[in-house]
Design a protein around this motif. Structure first.
Motif, PDB file in Angstrom:
ATOM      1  N   LYS A   1       0.815  -1.210   0.000  1.00  0.00           N
ATOM      2  CA  LYS A   1       0.000   0.000   0.000  1.00  0.00           C
ATOM      3  C   LYS A   1       0.858   1.274   0.000  1.00  0.00           C
ATOM      4  CE  LYS A   1      -4.151  -1.850   2.229  1.00  0.00           C
ATOM      5  NZ  LYS A   1      -5.080  -1.699   3.373  1.00  0.00           N
ATOM      6  N   LEU A   2       2.106   1.125   0.435  1.00  0.00           N
ATOM      7  CA  LEU A   2       2.987   2.295   0.488  1.00  0.00           C
ATOM      8  C   LEU A   2       3.751   2.512  -0.820  1.00  0.00           C
ATOM      9  CD1 LEU A   2       4.575   1.910   4.056  1.00  0.00           C
ATOM     10  CD2 LEU A   2       2.552   3.209   3.402  1.00  0.00           C
TER      11      LEU A   2
ATOM     12  N   PHE B   1       3.456   8.199  -4.024  1.00  0.00           N
ATOM     13  CA  PHE B   1       4.337   8.308  -2.861  1.00  0.00           C
ATOM     14  C   PHE B   1       5.802   8.144  -3.263  1.00  0.00           C
ATOM     15  CE2 PHE B   1       0.624   6.239  -0.333  1.00  0.00           C
ATOM     16  CZ  PHE B   1      -0.112   7.401  -0.464  1.00  0.00           C
ATOM     17  N   LEU B   2       6.052   7.212  -4.182  1.00  0.00           N
ATOM     18  CA  LEU B   2       7.436   6.953  -4.595  1.00  0.00           C
ATOM     19  C   LEU B   2       8.048   8.155  -5.316  1.00  0.00           C
ATOM     20  CD1 LEU B   2       7.221   3.247  -5.788  1.00  0.00           C
ATOM     21  CD2 LEU B   2       8.417   4.119  -3.776  1.00  0.00           C
ATOM     22  N   LYS B   3       7.228   8.891  -6.090  1.00  0.00           N
ATOM     23  CA  LYS B   3       7.751  10.080  -6.787  1.00  0.00           C
ATOM     24  C   LYS B   3       8.351  11.069  -5.791  1.00  0.00           C
ATOM     25  CE  LYS B   3       4.732  10.044 -10.864  1.00  0.00           C
ATOM     26  NZ  LYS B   3       3.568  10.699 -11.519  1.00  0.00           N
ATOM     27  N   GLU B   4       7.676  11.222  -4.648  1.00  0.00           N
ATOM     28  CA  GLU B   4       8.156  12.147  -3.626  1.00  0.00           C
ATOM     29  C   GLU B   4       9.468  11.636  -3.009  1.00  0.00           C
ATOM     30  OE1 GLU B   4       8.278  14.724  -0.053  1.00  0.00           O
ATOM     31  OE2 GLU B   4       8.585  12.568  -0.272  1.00  0.00           O
ATOM     32  N   ILE B   5       9.550  10.321  -2.784  1.00  0.00           N
ATOM     33  CA  ILE B   5      10.776   9.711  -2.247  1.00  0.00           C
ATOM     34  C   ILE B   5      11.929   9.892  -3.226  1.00  0.00           C
ATOM     35  CG2 ILE B   5      11.873   7.528  -1.606  1.00  0.00           C
ATOM     36  CD1 ILE B   5      10.019   8.447   0.541  1.00  0.00           C
ATOM     37  N   PHE B   6      11.664   9.628  -4.509  1.00  0.00           N
ATOM     38  CA  PHE B   6      12.715   9.752  -5.537  1.00  0.00           C
ATOM     39  C   PHE B   6      13.242  11.184  -5.624  1.00  0.00           C
ATOM     40  CE2 PHE B   6      10.621   6.068  -8.109  1.00  0.00           C
ATOM     41  CZ  PHE B   6      11.033   5.162  -7.140  1.00  0.00           C
ATOM     42  N   ALA B   7      12.309  12.143  -5.568  1.00  0.00           N
ATOM     43  CA  ALA B   7      12.712  13.553  -5.663  1.00  0.00           C
ATOM     44  C   ALA B   7      13.525  13.969  -4.439  1.00  0.00           C
ATOM     45  CB  ALA B   7      11.477  14.444  -5.801  1.00  0.00           C
ATOM     46  N   ARG B   8      13.106  13.508  -3.266  1.00  0.00           N
ATOM     47  CA  ARG B   8      13.777  13.898  -2.021  1.00  0.00           C
ATOM     48  C   ARG B   8      15.211  13.389  -1.964  1.00  0.00           C
ATOM     49  NH1 ARG B   8      11.944  14.037   4.181  1.00  0.00           N
ATOM     50  NH2 ARG B   8      10.448  15.471   3.277  1.00  0.00           N
ATOM     51  N   TYR B   9      15.426  12.149  -2.437  1.00  0.00           N
ATOM     52  CA  TYR B   9      16.760  11.540  -2.321  1.00  0.00           C
ATOM     53  C   TYR B   9      17.489  11.428  -3.660  1.00  0.00           C
ATOM     54  CZ  TYR B   9      15.025  10.415   2.314  1.00  0.00           C
ATOM     55  OH  TYR B   9      14.509  10.508   3.585  1.00  0.00           O
ATOM     56  N   THR B  10      16.997  12.137  -4.681  1.00  0.00           N
ATOM     57  CA  THR B  10      17.618  12.155  -6.018  1.00  0.00           C
ATOM     58  C   THR B  10      17.806  10.732  -6.554  1.00  0.00           C
ATOM     59  OG1 THR B  10      18.872  14.043  -5.145  1.00  0.00           O
ATOM     60  CG2 THR B  10      19.387  13.343  -7.382  1.00  0.00           C
TER      61      THR B  10
ATOM     62  N   LEU C   1      10.675   4.298   5.201  1.00  0.00           N
ATOM     63  CA  LEU C   1       9.362   3.876   5.707  1.00  0.00           C
ATOM     64  C   LEU C   1       8.619   5.013   6.396  1.00  0.00           C
ATOM     65  CD1 LEU C   1       9.750   0.259   7.133  1.00  0.00           C
ATOM     66  CD2 LEU C   1       8.327   1.021   5.235  1.00  0.00           C
ATOM     67  N   ASN C   2       9.320   5.780   7.223  1.00  0.00           N
ATOM     68  CA  ASN C   2       8.648   6.873   7.947  1.00  0.00           C
ATOM     69  C   ASN C   2       8.057   7.890   6.973  1.00  0.00           C
ATOM     70  OD1 ASN C   2       9.274   5.720  10.360  1.00  0.00           O
ATOM     71  ND2 ASN C   2      10.859   7.201  10.941  1.00  0.00           N
ATOM     72  N   ARG C   3       8.809   8.199   5.889  1.00  0.00           N
ATOM     73  CA  ARG C   3       8.292   9.161   4.919  1.00  0.00           C
ATOM     74  C   ARG C   3       7.101   8.589   4.166  1.00  0.00           C
ATOM     75  NH1 ARG C   3       6.845  13.949   4.649  1.00  0.00           N
ATOM     76  NH2 ARG C   3       6.579  14.723   2.523  1.00  0.00           N
ATOM     77  N   LEU C   4       7.172   7.322   3.775  1.00  0.00           N
ATOM     78  CA  LEU C   4       6.064   6.684   3.066  1.00  0.00           C
ATOM     79  C   LEU C   4       4.812   6.632   3.944  1.00  0.00           C
ATOM     80  CD1 LEU C   4       7.930   3.745   1.288  1.00  0.00           C
ATOM     81  CD2 LEU C   4       6.831   5.701   0.171  1.00  0.00           C
ATOM     82  N   ILE C   5       4.988   6.304   5.221  1.00  0.00           N
ATOM     83  CA  ILE C   5       3.848   6.237   6.150  1.00  0.00           C
ATOM     84  C   ILE C   5       3.221   7.619   6.322  1.00  0.00           C
ATOM     85  CG2 ILE C   5       3.215   5.844   8.564  1.00  0.00           C
ATOM     86  CD1 ILE C   5       5.384   3.598   8.571  1.00  0.00           C
ATOM     87  N   THR C   6       4.067   8.652   6.417  1.00  0.00           N
ATOM     88  CA  THR C   6       3.559  10.034   6.536  1.00  0.00           C
ATOM     89  C   THR C   6       2.729  10.404   5.315  1.00  0.00           C
ATOM     90  OG1 THR C   6       5.453  10.700   7.886  1.00  0.00           O
ATOM     91  CG2 THR C   6       4.239  12.456   6.776  1.00  0.00           C
ATOM     92  N   LEU C   7       3.239  10.102   4.126  1.00  0.00           N
ATOM     93  CA  LEU C   7       2.511  10.420   2.894  1.00  0.00           C
ATOM     94  C   LEU C   7       1.191   9.662   2.829  1.00  0.00           C
ATOM     95  CD1 LEU C   7       5.541  10.338   0.426  1.00  0.00           C
ATOM     96  CD2 LEU C   7       4.218  12.364   1.051  1.00  0.00           C
ATOM     97  N   TYR C   8       1.202   8.397   3.221  1.00  0.00           N
ATOM     98  CA  TYR C   8      -0.010   7.575   3.197  1.00  0.00           C
ATOM     99  C   TYR C   8      -1.055   8.134   4.175  1.00  0.00           C
ATOM    100  CZ  TYR C   8      -3.070   3.483   3.729  1.00  0.00           C
ATOM    101  OH  TYR C   8      -4.160   2.653   3.777  1.00  0.00           O
ATOM    102  N   THR C   9      -0.574   8.508   5.383  1.00  0.00           N
ATOM    103  CA  THR C   9      -1.482   9.046   6.408  1.00  0.00           C
ATOM    104  C   THR C   9      -2.115  10.358   5.955  1.00  0.00           C
ATOM    105  OG1 THR C   9      -0.120   8.030   8.127  1.00  0.00           O
ATOM    106  CG2 THR C   9      -1.652   9.752   8.824  1.00  0.00           C
ATOM    107  N   GLN C  10      -1.299  11.235   5.363  1.00  0.00           N
ATOM    108  CA  GLN C  10      -1.825  12.515   4.872  1.00  0.00           C
ATOM    109  C   GLN C  10      -2.882  12.296   3.797  1.00  0.00           C
ATOM    110  OE1 GLN C  10       1.684  14.565   3.558  1.00  0.00           O
ATOM    111  NE2 GLN C  10       2.188  15.363   5.592  1.00  0.00           N
TER     112      GLN C  10
END
Length: 703
Positions: A491-492, A497-506, A528-537
Motif C-alpha cells: 500500500k505504500l 508516494f514513490l515520486k516524492e521519495i525519488f525527488a527527495r533523495y535524487t 518507511l517513515n516518509r512513506l507512512i507520513t505520505l499515506y497518512t496525509q
C-alpha cells in the motif's frame, strides 16, 4: 639617490630612518658596476611606491634588493644578514616563474599566485614592482610590452583593486591606457589638466561645507572626495558615448552617516545649499540595485561646475566596498564575490583600518596564508586546478573527470614519473597516464586521497560495481523492516508516494532506492517513515477540507486578522494598508493571506471567491510599525524636498524611501514611504504636509 633618503626622513620616525639609511648605504656600497647601480636605483623606486602603506623594515629592505636579487647580483653578505628581506624578495621571484598561458582562467591564476605567495606582503611588493616596470614601459621591446599589458589588465589591476590599493590601481590603469591608446591619453590629459586646479579647489571647498552642514544638523558622519582619473574618464566616455562636458562626476563627494533618516536629512540640506541638476537624482536606498547596492546619488552645481554627491550609511558603504556590491564587481561585470575576492577584501579591511592597530599587528596579519589548506596545480595545457592541501595525483585525476580517475595507472609531476600517493604542491604541473583497459580504482586509494571529489567518485565506482547485490539486499531489508512495523508495504509503494521519495533523495527508480538502502546510503527508517507520513496525509479524514474564504460582498461575515494566526500573513506593497484602513484579505494557494486596503485597485484583478473581509486586531494598532505611501504634487523649486523631509522628521516619523519625477507642467511628483503605526498618524501627517508652501496636493498613493 639622496632624494630617497629625504623621502624616508619625511615618512618615518628618526630612529627608523637611521636603520633604513644604514641598510641603504650597505647595499649602495656593495654595488660596483653600472648594472648593479641601475638595479639599486630601480629598487629604491619600488620602495617609494610601498612607503604610504607604512609596513615593516623587511618590506622596505626587500623592495630595495628585489631587482638585484632577480639578476643574482646581490652581495652574499647582505643576503645572509637580512634573511627575512631576502625571503620576501625570493617569494616574489618564485611567483614570477609561473607563466600565464594564453588560454588561462585568469581568476584561478590570480588565486594560484596568492596561494604561492602565502604572505600578502609578497603580492604588495610585486604590485609595486609591476607599477615601476610599467612606468618604464618604453624600455621594453614590443613582445615584453604586450606580455606586461596582459598581466596588468588580467592580474595586477584586479589584485590592487581588491586590496584597496587605489593609488597603485589608478596609476596602472592610466599607464596602460597610455600604452593602448596613446593619442586619446594625451588628448584627455591635456583637457583634464586645464581645470585640474579648479576641481581640487572645488573638492576642498565643498568638503568643508559638507562638514559644516553635518555639524549644523548634529549628525556624526564622514566626508570623502575623489577626482576621476584619466582612464576612468576614458572608459565612461567610450562605454556610454559621452562627451567630456556630459560627465557630471569628474569630481565627487561622499557623505557617510549612521542612519537612513540622516541620509535624507543630508539630501534635503544639500539640495537647499546647492542647485540640483534635473534628472540627476537617484534613490538607490528606496530602490536598491540588483546586487543590493544602496545610496543616494545627486548632482549639483557648485560655482557653475557640476559635482556628484553620494550619501549613504556606514553599513551601506561597507556593503558597497566589501560585499556583493563591491565596486570592482560592477567594473568587471561580475555577479558575485568568489573565494579569492572574499579573502583579499578581508586583507583590504586590515590595510584601510591600519590606524587602529600597531605596525607589528598589521604585519603579522599580512603574513597570514590566505589559502591555508588549499593548493593550485596545473594541467600540461596550463589549466589551473584547485585542490585541498595534501592532495595526490589521484585527487587531481578525479577532479578532471571521473573516467580519468577510474582509468588512471600512473602520473607525472613536472615531467617526472611519481607514485600515485605523491603529495602535490602549488604550481606543480600534473599529467595523468590512463589505460582504457584498467579495471578501475583500487580501494587502497581511499587511504591516501584527500579531496571529497576523489573519495566520492571512488565510492561511487564500487557502489555501482556492487549494485545488483545491493538491490537484493536493500529490498530484503525494507521488507523486513515493514514486517517488523506491521506495515503493509504494497500500500505504500505506489507511484504518487514513490515520486516524492525519488525527488527527495535524487533517485531514478525503485531499484535505485533498494540499492541505496543496501549500501547504507539510506536507512529503512528514513524511507518507511516518509512513506507512512505520505499515506497518512492522503487518507486523513481531513483530506477533503478546503478553506473557503468568505465572499467580500457578504457584509455579515467578517474575520479578524487574529483568526488567521495559523496562516502566513503579508501586507500588500501595492497599497500598504495600516491599522484603521478598511481591509480585504486575498487567500493565495500555498502562500498564505495577503492583506490589501479595501480601495486597492489591485483587488479587481483577483479571484473574488478568494477574497474575505477582515478587521484589525487591537494589538495591531499603536504598537507595530507599518509602511505607508504618500504622493505629493509640488512646485518644482530648490529646497522643497528639504522642507518635506524636515516636516516629516518633526513628526518623529521615519522615512523608508523617497523618489521623484518632474511633470510636463513644471511641477514635481514626490513619492514618500514612511513608517507609521495607524491610519490616524498618516492622516495627521498629510495635514501637516498640506500646509507647506508650494505643496499642491498630498494623498495616499497606489490606492
Amino acid at each position: 639617490m639622496q632624494d630617497f633618503i629625504d623621502v624616508i626622513k619625511q615618512r618615518v620616525k628618526p630612529d627608523e630612518a637611521e636603520n633604513i639609511e644604514k641598510f641603504y648605504n650597505l647595499v649602495k656600497n656593495s654595488c660596483k658596476t653600472d648594472e648593479q647601480i641601475s638595479l639599486f636605483e630601480t629598487g629604491l623606486e619600488n620602495t617609494i611606491i610601498i612607503l604610504p602603506l607604512e609596513l615593516d623594515y623587511d618590506m622596505i629592505f626587500a623592495g630595495i634588493v628585489l631587482p638585484l636579487l632577480r639578476e643574482q647580483l646581490l652581495d652574499d653578505a647582505i643576503k645572509n644578514e637580512y634573511e627575512n628581506a631576502k625571503e620576501l624578495a625570493n617569494s616574489v621571484l618564485k611567483i614570477e616563474n609561473v607563466e600565464m598561458s594564453n588560454n588561462e582562467d585568469v581568476a584561478n591564476y590570480r588565486s594560484m599566485l596568492v596561494a604561492m605567495a602565502k604572505d600578502i606582503r609578497v603580492i604588495i611588493l610585486k604590485l609595486a614592482d609591476i607599477l615601476n616596470r610599467t612606468r618604464h614601459l618604453k624600455k621594453l621591446d614590443e613582445t615584453q610590452q604586450a606580455k606586461l599589458h596582459r598581466e596588468i589588465v588580467d592580474l595586477y589591476i584586479p589584485l590592487a583593486s581588491r586590496l584597496g590599493l587605489s593609488y597603485i590601481k589608478s596609476e596602472l590603469q592610466d599607464l596602460d591606457l597610455s600604452y593602448t591608446q596613446p593619442n586619446e591619453y594625451k588628448k584627455l590629459m591635456k583637457l583634464l589638466a586645464e581645470d585640474s586646479k579648479a576641481r581640487q579647489e572645488q573638492m576642498a571647498k565643498v568638503g568643508a561645507e559638507l562638514k559644516e552642514m553635518l555639524e549644523e544638523l548634529k549628525i556624526k558622519g564622514e566626508i570623502q572626495g575623489r577626482i576621476k582619473h584619466v582612464s576612468s574618464v576614458y572608459n565612461k566616455i567610450h562605454q556610454k558615448n559621452y562627451s567630456l562636458s556630459q560627465l557630471y562626476d569628474l569630481t565627487a563627494m561622499r557623505v557617510l552617516v549612521e542612519t537612513v533618516n540622516e541620509c535624507y536629512s543630508v539630501l534635503g540640506a544639500v539640495h537647499t545649499k546647492y542647485m540640483p541638476l534635473d534628472g540627476r537624482f537617484k534613490d538607490y536606498i528606496a530602490r536598491p540595485k540588483a546586487n543590493g547596492y544602496q545610496s543616494l546619488h545627486t548632482s549639483v552645481m557648485v560655482d557653475e561646475k557640476p559635482l556628484e554627491i553620494q550619501i549613504r550609511t556606514f553599513d551601506m558603504h561597507n556593503h558597497a566596498e566589501y560585499g556583493i556590491a563591491a565596486h570592482f564587481l560592477y567594473k568587471e561585470h561580475k555577479k558575485k564575490i568568489d573565494d579569492l575576492d572574499g579573502k583579499l577584501l578581508w586583507i583590504r579591511k586590515l590595510i584601510e583600518n591600519s590606524n587602529n592597530s600597531s605596525q607589528t599587528d598589521l604585519v603579522n596579519e599580512l603574513k597570514t596564508d590566505v589559502y591555508s589548506g588549499e593548493i593550485f596545480v596545473q594541467t600540461p595545457l596550463g589549466k589551473i586546478i584547485e585542490l585541498p592541501e595534501g592532495s595526490t595525483p589521484v585527487d587531481f585525476a578525479y577532479v578532471i573527470h571521473s573516467n580519468v580517475g577510474n582509468t588512471c595507472v600512473g602520473a607525472k609531476v613536472n615531467g617526472k614519473m611519481v607514485p600515485l600517493n605523491k603529495l602535490l604542491k602549488n604550481a606543480d604541473v600534473v599529467e595523468i597516464i590512463t589505460n582504457s583497459n584498467a579495471k578501475g580504482p583500487s580501494k587502497d586509494w581511499l587511504s591516501f586521497v584527500k579531496s571529497n571529489v576523489a573519495k566520492n567518485r571512488i565510492n561511487q565506482f564500487f557502489k555501482k560495481f556492487d549494485k545488483e547485490d545491493n538491490i537484493k539486499k536493500g529490498k530484503a531489508m525494507l521488507e523486513q523492516s515493514a514486517k517488523n512495523k506491521d506495515v503493509d508495504l504494497k500500500k505504500l509503494l505506489v507511484d504518487d508516494f514513490l515520486k516524492e521519495i525519488f525527488a527527495r533523495y535524487t533517485l531514478k527508480n525503485l531499484d535505485d532506492m533498494y540499492a541505496m538502502i543496501g549500501c547504507g546510503a539510506l536507512t529503512t527508517t528514513q524511507v518507511l517513515n516518509r512513506l507512512i507520513t505520505l499515506y497518512t496525509q492522503y487518507n486523513s479524514e481531513q483530506k477533503d477540507f478546503v478553506f473557503k474564504p468568505v465572499n467580500v460582498k457578504n457584509e455579515d461575515k467578517t474575520s479578524s486578522i487574529a483568526e488567521l494566526k495559523s496562516m502566513l500573513i503579508k501586507y500588500a506593497h501595492c497599497c500598504n494598508p495600516v491599522p484603521g484602513d478598511e481591509i480585504i484579505g486575498f487567500i493565495s494557494r500555498g502562500r498564505g493571506v495577503t492583506i490589501h486596503r479595501a480601495d486597492c485597485k489591485s483587488l479587481k484583478n483577483l479571484d473574488a471567491d478568494r477574497l474575505m473581509k477582515l478587521t484589525w486586531n487591537e494589538e495591531n494598532s499603536g504598537h507595530t510599525n507599518f509602511i505607508a505611501s504618500l504622493k505629493l504634487l509640488v512646485k518644482n523649486k530648490s529646497g522643497i524636498l528639504a522642507s518635506i523631509t524636515n516636516k516629516i522628521a518633526e513628526q518623529k516619523i521615519n522615512i523608508t524611501g523617497i523618489t521623484s519625477r518632474n511633470t510636463k507642467d513644471d511641477k514635481t511628483l514626490i513619492f514618500v514611504n514612511v513608517s507609521v503605526t495607524s491610519k490616524s498618524s498618516i492622516q495627521d501627517l498629510i495635514k501637516k504636509l498640506s500646509n507647506i508652501a508650494d505643496v499642491y496636493e498630498v494623498s495616499r498613493s497606489d490606492a
